[in-house]
Design a protein around this motif. Structure first.
Motif, mmCIF file in Angstrom:
data_model
loop_
_atom_site.group_PDB
_atom_site.id
_atom_site.type_symbol
_atom_site.label_atom_id
_atom_site.label_comp_id
_atom_site.label_asym_id
_atom_site.label_seq_id
_atom_site.Cartn_x
_atom_site.Cartn_y
_atom_site.Cartn_z
ATOM 1 N N ALA A 106 58.107 46.160 47.087
ATOM 2 C CA ALA A 106 56.332 46.571 46.517
ATOM 3 C C ALA A 106 56.563 47.847 45.530
ATOM 4 C CB ALA A 106 55.350 46.619 47.387
ATOM 5 N N GLY A 107 58.132 48.755 45.474
ATOM 6 C CA GLY A 107 58.048 49.625 44.610
ATOM 7 C C GLY A 107 58.686 49.149 43.268
ATOM 8 N N GLU A 108 59.106 47.690 43.319
ATOM 9 C CA GLU A 108 59.422 47.810 42.282
ATOM 10 C C GLU A 108 58.463 46.908 41.858
ATOM 11 O OE1 GLU A 108 62.636 47.939 41.239
ATOM 12 O OE2 GLU A 108 64.256 48.509 43.470
ATOM 13 N N MET A 109 57.712 46.278 41.698
ATOM 14 C CA MET A 109 56.464 45.588 41.334
ATOM 15 C C MET A 109 55.682 46.583 41.276
ATOM 16 S SD MET A 109 55.476 42.966 43.995
ATOM 17 C CE MET A 109 56.600 41.793 44.668
ATOM 18 N N VAL A 119 54.162 33.669 36.899
ATOM 19 C CA VAL A 119 55.997 33.615 37.239
ATOM 20 C C VAL A 119 55.794 32.775 38.898
ATOM 21 C CG1 VAL A 119 58.463 34.651 37.969
ATOM 22 C CG2 VAL A 119 57.395 35.390 35.851
ATOM 23 N N HIS A 120 56.620 31.783 37.829
ATOM 24 C CA HIS A 120 56.185 31.032 39.944
ATOM 25 C C HIS A 120 57.755 29.984 40.141
ATOM 26 C CE1 HIS A 120 54.802 27.931 42.681
ATOM 27 N NE2 HIS A 120 55.460 26.934 42.088
ATOM 28 N N PRO A 121 57.825 30.112 41.671
ATOM 29 C CA PRO A 121 57.219 30.323 42.568
ATOM 30 C C PRO A 121 57.855 32.461 42.953
ATOM 31 C CG PRO A 121 59.061 29.422 43.267
ATOM 32 C CD PRO A 121 59.169 29.029 41.729
ATOM 33 N N THR A 122 56.987 33.081 43.404
ATOM 34 C CA THR A 122 57.437 34.674 42.795
ATOM 35 C C THR A 122 55.796 35.264 43.902
ATOM 36 O OG1 THR A 122 56.022 35.851 41.391
ATOM 37 C CG2 THR A 122 58.911 34.859 41.111
ATOM 38 N N MET A 123 56.155 35.456 45.256
ATOM 39 C CA MET A 123 54.990 36.588 45.458
ATOM 40 C C MET A 123 54.132 37.294 44.549
ATOM 41 S SD MET A 123 56.241 38.809 49.038
ATOM 42 C CE MET A 123 58.598 39.156 47.737
ATOM 43 N N SER A 124 54.868 37.751 43.577
ATOM 44 C CA SER A 124 54.384 38.572 42.556
ATOM 45 C C SER A 124 52.877 37.664 41.230
ATOM 46 C CB SER A 124 54.795 40.113 41.750
ATOM 47 O OG SER A 124 55.664 38.690 40.909
ATOM 48 N N GLU A 125 53.690 36.482 41.852
ATOM 49 C CA GLU A 125 52.178 35.589 40.094
ATOM 50 C C GLU A 125 51.184 35.828 40.973
ATOM 51 O OE1 GLU A 125 52.486 31.620 41.221
ATOM 52 O OE2 GLU A 125 54.020 31.970 42.438
ATOM 53 N N GLU A 126 51.063 36.100 42.270
ATOM 54 C CA GLU A 126 49.143 36.617 42.787
ATOM 55 C C GLU A 126 48.495 37.788 41.978
ATOM 56 O OE1 GLU A 126 47.712 34.662 44.830
ATOM 57 O OE2 GLU A 126 49.499 33.270 44.636
ATOM 58 N N ILE A 127 49.277 38.316 41.484
ATOM 59 C CA ILE A 127 48.300 39.307 40.878
ATOM 60 C C ILE A 127 47.707 39.267 39.967
ATOM 61 C CG2 ILE A 127 48.923 41.369 38.775
ATOM 62 C CD1 ILE A 127 48.861 42.213 42.025
ATOM 63 N N VAL A 128 48.205 37.659 38.899
ATOM 64 C CA VAL A 128 47.401 37.134 37.447
ATOM 65 C C VAL A 128 47.268 35.725 37.622
ATOM 66 C CG1 VAL A 128 49.441 38.409 36.616
ATOM 67 C CG2 VAL A 128 49.803 36.037 36.812
#
Length: 489
Positions: free
Chosen positions: A445-448, A471-480
């Motif tokens: 999460a620190g990198e994100m 960006v799929h599939p990633t955890m961070s895609e949920e942010i957008v």
């Protein structure tokens, strides 16, 4: 006109002080001196961020062999060798300290390896008997962990001591609920230590977003950390000693703690002096337990004791912090202060920014106030917490907001049947749709949050996030991809 030995004399060789010294000398031609009584690099490099993060990396390997097996690999796990790790760790810290010394030398900064105090607004007294005069003095002495005011507190360790243990304990009690306490709870558990954590408050990580801290507490318990909230120490002594010889010290006052830049070691009890025997602890929940070690993570204090600051007219706050204006100037015009010693935002990158702003203001003729708004930060628990901007609780007190939030099991661990969950959360202003805060609980999460922090600092709206392709599939895609608020307040 009065002649000075130096244009600038810096007290403290941590990240903030070193940056200010070498930039002032290297970019403006100022004649600069710097005194450091301990090791160059300060808290961050020597006894904080850097060794802690390396311990985080080490602790994360503990579950990899099991995970690899579930993914089809034939891997056999082994025991953690603290001695091998600590030897390599100390070698790396020595290397980094050498880098700091070389940076100062290359910039033409004169260094003095001794304690410095203030004699008058333009004179520094060194412990080696010398006195140096300077047109400007910058105090960057950082802070130190402190033990609570209770009987037998010296039986326990503080965070500085963690890195100097000859062996890891089998069991440890960590007292405190701030990020230092929670980080070391996760680190030591990952290294194979049986970890118990007592925190006197209602939930760990006070000041962070409520949902985020709740998920981290749940994750810590699932991993096997024995977490007790609403619990404090009443009494502690060496196991086996006569209880009648030990007075009641009263419950510990946990103020929460921060960590950041520092140029001085803590004073008083030195690293390695803590009890080597088991410690009996009586708690407010009525239990009496024995631990190999006790770690106090209950607060830090600025390093201002005995420096002669108040005698010169420098104002100190109730906690010993130096009071400064927006340009880091004290009540004495020739004396400035940056970093943890001012107790503003106690993070190493902030101390470095404050040092740069000081040089811009004093030596480049460009008055530059320090910007403490929207600072991204991370808590290196497992999983990590990355955060920037306002939490939900503070934001809804300020204005009407929409909250976008999702929590889910990430693909990597869900595939092998683990219960791990992550959290993605945005706090959005109803009035102008700007993202007021972002909170991520997830591996890395620190990198994100570093990248999310750029967008939020620029004033991005929720619609700006929506227009960004995932960006799929990633955890961070949920942010957008969060389209509808889960609630409004």
């Amino acid at each position: 006109m009065r002649e000075f030995d130096y244009d600038l004399f810096v007290i403290g060789g941590g990240s903030g002080g070193v940056r200010a010294a070498r930039v002032a000398a290297g970019e403006t031609g100022a004649k600069v001196g710097l005194a450091e009584e301990s090791r160059y690099g300060g808290t961050c490099v020597i006894r904080g961020c850097v060794p802690k993060k390396l311990m985080v990396f080490a602790s994360e390997f503990s579950g990899l062999s099991e995970d690899a097996g579930l993914y089809g690999w034939d891997v056999t796990g082994g025991a953690f060798d603290w001695g091998r790790f600590s030897t390599r760790l100390n070698g790396e810290l020595d290397r980094l300290e050498g880098v700091y010394r070389k940076l100062l030398s290359a910039s033409g900064v004169d260094t003095f390896d001794c304690r410095a105090t203030l004699k008058d607004p333009h004179t520094v007294s060194l412990a080696n008997g010398e006195e140096k005069t300077a047109k400007h003095i910058l105090v960057a002495t950082g802070g130190r962990p402190v033990r609570p005011d209770m009987n037998n507190a010296d039986l326990g360790m503080v965070s500085d001591d963690i890195f100097h243990q000859e062996t890891l304990p089998k069991s440890i009690l960590i007292v405190g609920g701030g990020y230092i306490a929670c980080e070391f709870a996760c680190i030591l558990h990952g290294l194979g230590v049986e970890v118990t954590l007592y925190y006197r408050g209602a939930q760990i990580l006070r000041g962070f977003d409520e949902e985020a801290r709740g998920l981290i507490a749940e994750s810590m318990r699932e991993r096997g950390i024995d977490l007790h909230i609403g619990t404090n120490i009443v009494e502690m002594d060496c196991a086996g000693s006569d209880d009648s010889d030990t007075g009641m010290g009263g419950p510990i006052q946990d103020t929460g703690e921060t960590v950041g830049d520092s140029g001085m070691s803590h004073r008083g009890r030195q690293s390695g002096d803590t009890s080597d025997g088991p410690i009996r602890v009586k708690a407010t929940n009525g239990s009496s337990r024995v631990f190999d070690r006790v770690l106090f993570a209950t607060g830090r204090r600025p390093n201002t004791d005995g420096m002669g600051l108040e005698e010169l007219g420098v104002k100190l706050g109730r906690g010993g912090q130096i009071e400064v204006d927006a340009y880091s100037q004290t009540a004495v015009p020739s004396i400035y202060a940056i970093g943890d010693v001012t107790d503003r935002v106690n993070l190493t990158p902030v101390a470095i920014r404050e040092g740069m702003a000081f040089v811009e203001t004093v030596f480049k003729g460009n008055p530059t106030p320090v910007d403490h708004a929207l600072i991204p930060s991370a808590v290196f628990t497992q999983p990590e917490l990355g955060t920037v901007g306002m939490n939900e609780e503070d934001a809804r007190e300020q204005e009407e907001i929409d909250v976008y939030c999702t929590s889910f099991r990430p693909m990597q661990t869900a595939f092998i049947g683990k219960p791990d969950r992550v959290l993605m959360k945005l706090i959005v202003s109803k009035a102008n749709r700007k993202v007021l805060g972002c909170h991520i609980v997830a591996p890395n999460a620190g990198e994100m949050i570093q990248l999310a922090g750029i967008a939020i600092k620029m004033g991005a709206t929720k619609e700006d996030f929506d227009r960004t392709v995932a960006v799929h599939p990633t955890m961070s895609e949920e942010i957008v991809t969060m389209r509808n608020p889960v609630r409004s307040a």
